[in-house]
Design an enzyme around this catalytic site. Sequence first.
Site, PDB file in Angstrom:
ATOM      1  CG  HIS A   1      -5.550  -4.888  -4.647  1.00  0.00           C
ATOM      2  ND1 HIS A   1      -6.562  -3.978  -4.449  1.00  0.00           N
ATOM      3  CD2 HIS A   1      -5.258  -4.835  -5.974  1.00  0.00           C
ATOM      4  CE1 HIS A   1      -6.861  -3.396  -5.597  1.00  0.00           C
ATOM      5  NE2 HIS A   1      -6.095  -3.910  -6.530  1.00  0.00           N
TER       6      HIS A   1
ATOM      7  CB  SER B   1      -3.736  -3.085  -8.690  1.00  0.00           C
ATOM      8  OG  SER B   1      -4.424  -4.257  -9.062  1.00  0.00           O
TER       9      SER B   1
END
Length: 272
Positions: free
Chosen positions: A100, A49
């Site tokens: 992230h 991610s």
Amino acid sequence: MNTLALYYLGTMVERLYGNLRFLFIYIFSGFAGVLASFIFSPNLSAGASGAIFGCFGALLYFGVAKPRLFWRTLGLNILVVLGINLAFGFTIPGIDNAGHIGGLVGGFASAGILHLPKKKRPLLQSAFLVVSVAAVFLSMQYSFSGKANLVDESSILMLAQQHIKAEEYEQANELLTDYRQLETLSSESLFMLSFTEIKLGQLEDAKNNLLKVIDMSPDFHEAYYNLALIYFDEKDLDNAQTFAKKAVELNPGEDSYRKTLEQINYFLEEAA
């Protein structure tokens, strides 16, 4: 979900920057996400991610480099999707938001280093390169200095469970004992520590920790059962019966509890 996001975002970034530039953006973003996670997140983290968010970062850089084209084509949609993803990260537990955001910054920085195909801005690209190298160097210095040693109990518990599953009881015991010197263990972690102590033959330590577990969580039926087993092994049938009865009372559907209690009662009757 990462694969789906990569399919839509990755192809878009690859068309804008080219194959080799995309490869660099993806790898550097993944590294930046891992580094940020290592520094700021106490949880165990895995997955692509951070690199996916790097694709968002590269698209944001495109928006800075070509704002008119960006707003006519991608602008609002990209910002909405990015905002939703970041909002999920801040509101739902278990999401590595540090990774992230690190990937997002890494994607923006790597796109700045490369700039757009057939377009060169040497001063700007050099500035991005210098700042990125300095940020990575200082971050790694900080992360390995011990100041960023953020490890939460859930991570320790997960690692200990892996050791126990592999029958590496000494490693699990050492892991939990070391963490206990830094933080107060929960009843679940104390119970796991007592389990490793039973496996290592440290029965007195196991008993003391199981009694603490019961004091912290009076409904922890597994702790009563393990205490019953220890006392039964030590031929202390009265204490074994007391704790076995409590385990059965708390979880009457567990066959092993009832069978152990019946066995203890049988030996008590024989002794009488």
